[in-house]
Design a protein around this motif. Sequence first.
Motif, PDB file in Angstrom:
ATOM      1  N   ASN A   1      -9.509  10.845   4.975  1.00  0.00           N
ATOM      2  CA  ASN A   1      -9.160   9.601   4.296  1.00  0.00           C
ATOM      3  C   ASN A   1      -8.362   8.754   5.278  1.00  0.00           C
ATOM      4  OD1 ASN A   1     -10.327  10.473   1.891  1.00  0.00           O
ATOM      5  ND2 ASN A   1      -8.421  11.393   1.156  1.00  0.00           N
ATOM      6  N   VAL A   2      -8.846   7.557   5.562  1.00  0.00           N
ATOM      7  CA  VAL A   2      -8.244   6.760   6.640  1.00  0.00           C
ATOM      8  C   VAL A   2      -7.298   5.682   6.113  1.00  0.00           C
ATOM      9  CG1 VAL A   2      -8.726   5.366   8.697  1.00  0.00           C
ATOM     10  CG2 VAL A   2     -10.323   7.163   8.007  1.00  0.00           C
ATOM     11  N   VAL A   3      -7.767   4.853   5.184  1.00  0.00           N
ATOM     12  CA  VAL A   3      -6.956   3.745   4.687  1.00  0.00           C
ATOM     13  C   VAL A   3      -7.154   3.558   3.182  1.00  0.00           C
ATOM     14  CG1 VAL A   3      -6.899   2.469   6.868  1.00  0.00           C
ATOM     15  CG2 VAL A   3      -8.776   2.070   5.253  1.00  0.00           C
ATOM     16  N   ASN A   4      -6.244   2.804   2.598  1.00  0.00           N
ATOM     17  CA  ASN A   4      -6.360   2.342   1.219  1.00  0.00           C
ATOM     18  C   ASN A   4      -6.502   0.819   1.271  1.00  0.00           C
ATOM     19  OD1 ASN A   4      -6.353   2.314  -1.563  1.00  0.00           O
ATOM     20  ND2 ASN A   4      -4.339   3.240  -1.807  1.00  0.00           N
ATOM     21  N   ASN A   5      -7.054   0.236   0.230  1.00  0.00           N
ATOM     22  CA  ASN A   5      -7.225  -1.206   0.175  1.00  0.00           C
ATOM     23  C   ASN A   5      -6.866  -1.662  -1.223  1.00  0.00           C
ATOM     24  OD1 ASN A   5      -7.871  -3.729   1.204  1.00  0.00           O
ATOM     25  ND2 ASN A   5      -9.836  -3.069   2.043  1.00  0.00           N
ATOM     26  N   GLN A   6      -6.883  -2.958  -1.474  1.00  0.00           N
ATOM     27  CA  GLN A   6      -6.548  -3.446  -2.807  1.00  0.00           C
ATOM     28  C   GLN A   6      -7.478  -4.577  -3.200  1.00  0.00           C
ATOM     29  OE1 GLN A   6      -2.391  -4.319  -3.373  1.00  0.00           O
ATOM     30  NE2 GLN A   6      -2.565  -4.157  -5.589  1.00  0.00           N
ATOM     31  N   VAL A   7      -7.992  -4.504  -4.424  1.00  0.00           N
ATOM     32  CA  VAL A   7      -8.870  -5.547  -4.933  1.00  0.00           C
ATOM     33  C   VAL A   7      -8.042  -6.789  -5.256  1.00  0.00           C
ATOM     34  CG1 VAL A   7     -10.456  -6.211  -6.794  1.00  0.00           C
ATOM     35  CG2 VAL A   7     -10.507  -3.875  -5.869  1.00  0.00           C
ATOM     36  N   CYS A   8      -8.562  -7.947  -4.890  1.00  0.00           N
ATOM     37  CA  CYS A   8      -7.887  -9.217  -5.141  1.00  0.00           C
ATOM     38  C   CYS A   8      -8.819 -10.175  -5.866  1.00  0.00           C
ATOM     39  CB  CYS A   8      -7.467  -9.886  -3.834  1.00  0.00           C
ATOM     40  SG  CYS A   8      -6.350  -8.932  -2.820  1.00  0.00           S
ATOM     41  N   VAL A   9      -8.248 -11.013  -6.707  1.00  0.00           N
ATOM     42  CA  VAL A   9      -8.982 -12.140  -7.271  1.00  0.00           C
ATOM     43  C   VAL A   9      -8.669 -13.340  -6.390  1.00  0.00           C
ATOM     44  CG1 VAL A   9      -9.351 -13.617  -9.281  1.00  0.00           C
ATOM     45  CG2 VAL A   9      -8.786 -11.190  -9.598  1.00  0.00           C
ATOM     46  N   ILE A  10      -9.704 -13.992  -5.870  1.00  0.00           N
ATOM     47  CA  ILE A  10      -9.494 -15.112  -4.958  1.00  0.00           C
ATOM     48  C   ILE A  10     -10.187 -16.372  -5.463  1.00  0.00           C
ATOM     49  CG2 ILE A  10      -9.269 -13.627  -2.927  1.00  0.00           C
ATOM     50  CD1 ILE A  10     -12.177 -14.545  -2.174  1.00  0.00           C
TER      51      ILE A  10
ATOM     52  N   GLU B   1     -16.226 -20.510  -7.996  1.00  0.00           N
ATOM     53  CA  GLU B   1     -14.809 -20.843  -8.171  1.00  0.00           C
ATOM     54  C   GLU B   1     -13.898 -19.667  -7.839  1.00  0.00           C
ATOM     55  OE1 GLU B   1     -11.841 -22.234 -11.800  1.00  0.00           O
ATOM     56  OE2 GLU B   1     -13.956 -22.831 -11.853  1.00  0.00           O
ATOM     57  N   VAL B   2     -14.288 -18.477  -8.284  1.00  0.00           N
ATOM     58  CA  VAL B   2     -13.463 -17.290  -8.034  1.00  0.00           C
ATOM     59  C   VAL B   2     -14.356 -16.108  -7.653  1.00  0.00           C
ATOM     60  CG1 VAL B   2     -11.624 -18.005  -9.607  1.00  0.00           C
ATOM     61  CG2 VAL B   2     -13.500 -16.578 -10.461  1.00  0.00           C
ATOM     62  N   GLY B   3     -13.732 -15.051  -7.165  1.00  0.00           N
ATOM     63  CA  GLY B   3     -14.460 -13.834  -6.816  1.00  0.00           C
ATOM     64  C   GLY B   3     -13.480 -12.697  -6.635  1.00  0.00           C
ATOM     65  N   THR B   4     -14.005 -11.473  -6.539  1.00  0.00           N
ATOM     66  CA  THR B   4     -13.145 -10.324  -6.288  1.00  0.00           C
ATOM     67  C   THR B   4     -13.549  -9.680  -4.959  1.00  0.00           C
ATOM     68  OG1 THR B   4     -14.588  -8.854  -7.597  1.00  0.00           O
ATOM     69  CG2 THR B   4     -12.692  -9.831  -8.709  1.00  0.00           C
ATOM     70  N   VAL B   5     -12.573  -9.529  -4.082  1.00  0.00           N
ATOM     71  CA  VAL B   5     -12.786  -8.933  -2.763  1.00  0.00           C
ATOM     72  C   VAL B   5     -11.626  -7.987  -2.492  1.00  0.00           C
ATOM     73  CG1 VAL B   5     -13.987 -10.980  -1.891  1.00  0.00           C
ATOM     74  CG2 VAL B   5     -11.518 -10.782  -1.560  1.00  0.00           C
ATOM     75  N   TYR B   6     -11.616  -7.392  -1.309  1.00  0.00           N
ATOM     76  CA  TYR B   6     -10.473  -6.588  -0.891  1.00  0.00           C
ATOM     77  C   TYR B   6      -9.462  -7.469  -0.160  1.00  0.00           C
ATOM     78  CZ  TYR B   6     -13.578  -2.586  -1.676  1.00  0.00           C
ATOM     79  OH  TYR B   6     -14.428  -1.671  -2.231  1.00  0.00           O
ATOM     80  N   TYR B   7      -8.222  -7.048  -0.197  1.00  0.00           N
ATOM     81  CA  TYR B   7      -7.170  -7.782   0.517  1.00  0.00           C
ATOM     82  C   TYR B   7      -7.524  -7.935   1.986  1.00  0.00           C
ATOM     83  CZ  TYR B   7      -2.426  -8.838   2.253  1.00  0.00           C
ATOM     84  OH  TYR B   7      -1.324  -9.405   2.869  1.00  0.00           O
ATOM     85  N   SER B   8      -8.048  -6.862   2.599  1.00  0.00           N
ATOM     86  CA  SER B   8      -8.376  -6.914   4.028  1.00  0.00           C
ATOM     87  C   SER B   8      -9.442  -7.966   4.338  1.00  0.00           C
ATOM     88  CB  SER B   8      -8.864  -5.543   4.511  1.00  0.00           C
ATOM     89  OG  SER B   8     -10.068  -5.193   3.861  1.00  0.00           O
ATOM     90  N   ASP B   9     -10.296  -8.283   3.366  1.00  0.00           N
ATOM     91  CA  ASP B   9     -11.344  -9.275   3.605  1.00  0.00           C
ATOM     92  C   ASP B   9     -10.785 -10.677   3.802  1.00  0.00           C
ATOM     93  OD1 ASP B   9     -13.830  -7.699   3.326  1.00  0.00           O
ATOM     94  OD2 ASP B   9     -13.078  -7.345   1.316  1.00  0.00           O
ATOM     95  N   THR B  10      -9.589 -10.919   3.311  1.00  0.00           N
ATOM     96  CA  THR B  10      -9.004 -12.250   3.429  1.00  0.00           C
ATOM     97  C   THR B  10      -8.422 -12.506   4.815  1.00  0.00           C
ATOM     98  OG1 THR B  10      -6.790 -11.587   2.651  1.00  0.00           O
ATOM     99  CG2 THR B  10      -8.427 -12.200   0.981  1.00  0.00           C
ATOM    100  N   TYR B  11      -8.362 -11.466   5.648  1.00  0.00           N
ATOM    101  CA  TYR B  11      -7.848 -11.631   7.014  1.00  0.00           C
ATOM    102  C   TYR B  11      -8.723 -12.648   7.765  1.00  0.00           C
ATOM    103  CZ  TYR B  11      -6.396 -10.652  11.795  1.00  0.00           C
ATOM    104  OH  TYR B  11      -5.929 -10.775  13.085  1.00  0.00           O
ATOM    105  N   GLY B  12      -8.087 -13.647   8.335  1.00  0.00           N
ATOM    106  CA  GLY B  12      -8.815 -14.677   9.072  1.00  0.00           C
ATOM    107  C   GLY B  12      -9.335 -15.810   8.198  1.00  0.00           C
ATOM    108  N   TYR B  13      -9.197 -15.651   6.878  1.00  0.00           N
ATOM    109  CA  TYR B  13      -9.659 -16.687   5.939  1.00  0.00           C
ATOM    110  C   TYR B  13      -8.483 -17.302   5.171  1.00  0.00           C
ATOM    111  CZ  TYR B  13     -14.557 -15.407   6.604  1.00  0.00           C
ATOM    112  OH  TYR B  13     -15.804 -15.195   7.149  1.00  0.00           O
ATOM    113  N   GLU B  14      -7.294 -17.134   5.709  1.00  0.00           N
ATOM    114  CA  GLU B  14      -6.101 -17.594   5.006  1.00  0.00           C
ATOM    115  C   GLU B  14      -6.116 -19.089   4.711  1.00  0.00           C
ATOM    116  OE1 GLU B  14      -5.061 -13.860   7.248  1.00  0.00           O
ATOM    117  OE2 GLU B  14      -6.129 -15.726   7.694  1.00  0.00           O
ATOM    118  N   ASP B  15      -6.802 -19.870   5.532  1.00  0.00           N
ATOM    119  CA  ASP B  15      -6.859 -21.316   5.303  1.00  0.00           C
ATOM    120  C   ASP B  15      -8.039 -21.725   4.428  1.00  0.00           C
ATOM    121  OD1 ASP B  15      -8.741 -20.632   7.196  1.00  0.00           O
ATOM    122  OD2 ASP B  15      -8.517 -22.474   8.369  1.00  0.00           O
TER     123      ASP B  15
END
Length: 318
Positions: A146-155, A241-255
């Motif tokens: 088991n390498v990492v944990n992630n978290q689901v986000c509503v964006i 309008e919205v979607g569910t992704v992992y927190y790590s997916d938002t890296y580089g998309y902060e803007d």
Amino acid sequence: MKKKVVSIILAAMVGTAMLAGCGSSGSTDDTAEEASAVEEAEEAEAEEELSAEEEEEASVEQFEETTISIYAAASLQTVLTELIEVYNETQPNVTIIGSYDSSGTLLTQIEEANGDGIDIFFSAAQKQMNTLEEDDGLVVDGTRHNVVNNQVCVITYTGSETTVTGLADIANASSLALADGSVPVGKYTRQALVNAGMLDEAEDVSTITTDEVSAALGGIEINECGNVSKVLQAVAEQSNEVGTVYYSDTYGYEDQVEILEFVSYDLTGDVIYPVAQVANGSADELESAAAADFIEFLISDEAKAVFDSYYFDTDVED
């Protein structure tokens, strides 16, 4: 030992300089000579540290030229690109080719090939790895971690002015980008909706169809996506309008995207990413050894630092 000696010399020089300063004002030349000696000692210490690092790197036994393949969840593509570069700093002869998609799609591809031509599987959920190991018998013993944990986000996309605040009122959106149930993030989202009492329970939540999710949410328009990267793109490009992704997916998309809610682990359960070496019948001894070595790198402290910088949680039990 050399570093200790240099430190002692430095301390002695500083002490001499202080005594000299107490006795008299001293000459400008003496002060300059003392400063120069201290500087030279500091440079020698820095060179000693650099030499130690070089010796450590040189002590790593390098593989001969070989190529290994890794099938990894789409949400890992960005971080693995950097991790491969870091690994190649000490193992430049190992070429690592990545294939990225939903864990369910990758599992099917590995099964269809019976593992041939595939060295490593890095899944975004335990379910697919369990199938590969327990049902298919295609995991090399002792290589699963088991390498990492992630978290689901509503964006939502930046500037959307949505009234949605998170999962509880996600039905207020005009449209929702949602991965299908075979995709881990789609499964975790369905599990969260079930645990929140917004969706009927099912023995296997991954079998809950997109139409059933839409009906439970009052008929909301849902864009069914084949992997988490497609969900991210649909929202970032303002198609939904919205979607569910992992927190790590938002890296580089902060803007481009805004996180409305970090969905609680109480609703989704842990989002553990396991990795394992695939029983690749076509791999030679060198290829197999390199694959095993790269997995060991992925669970190292050096790799953890990279994962952390990409919003993954490395505090997991192996």
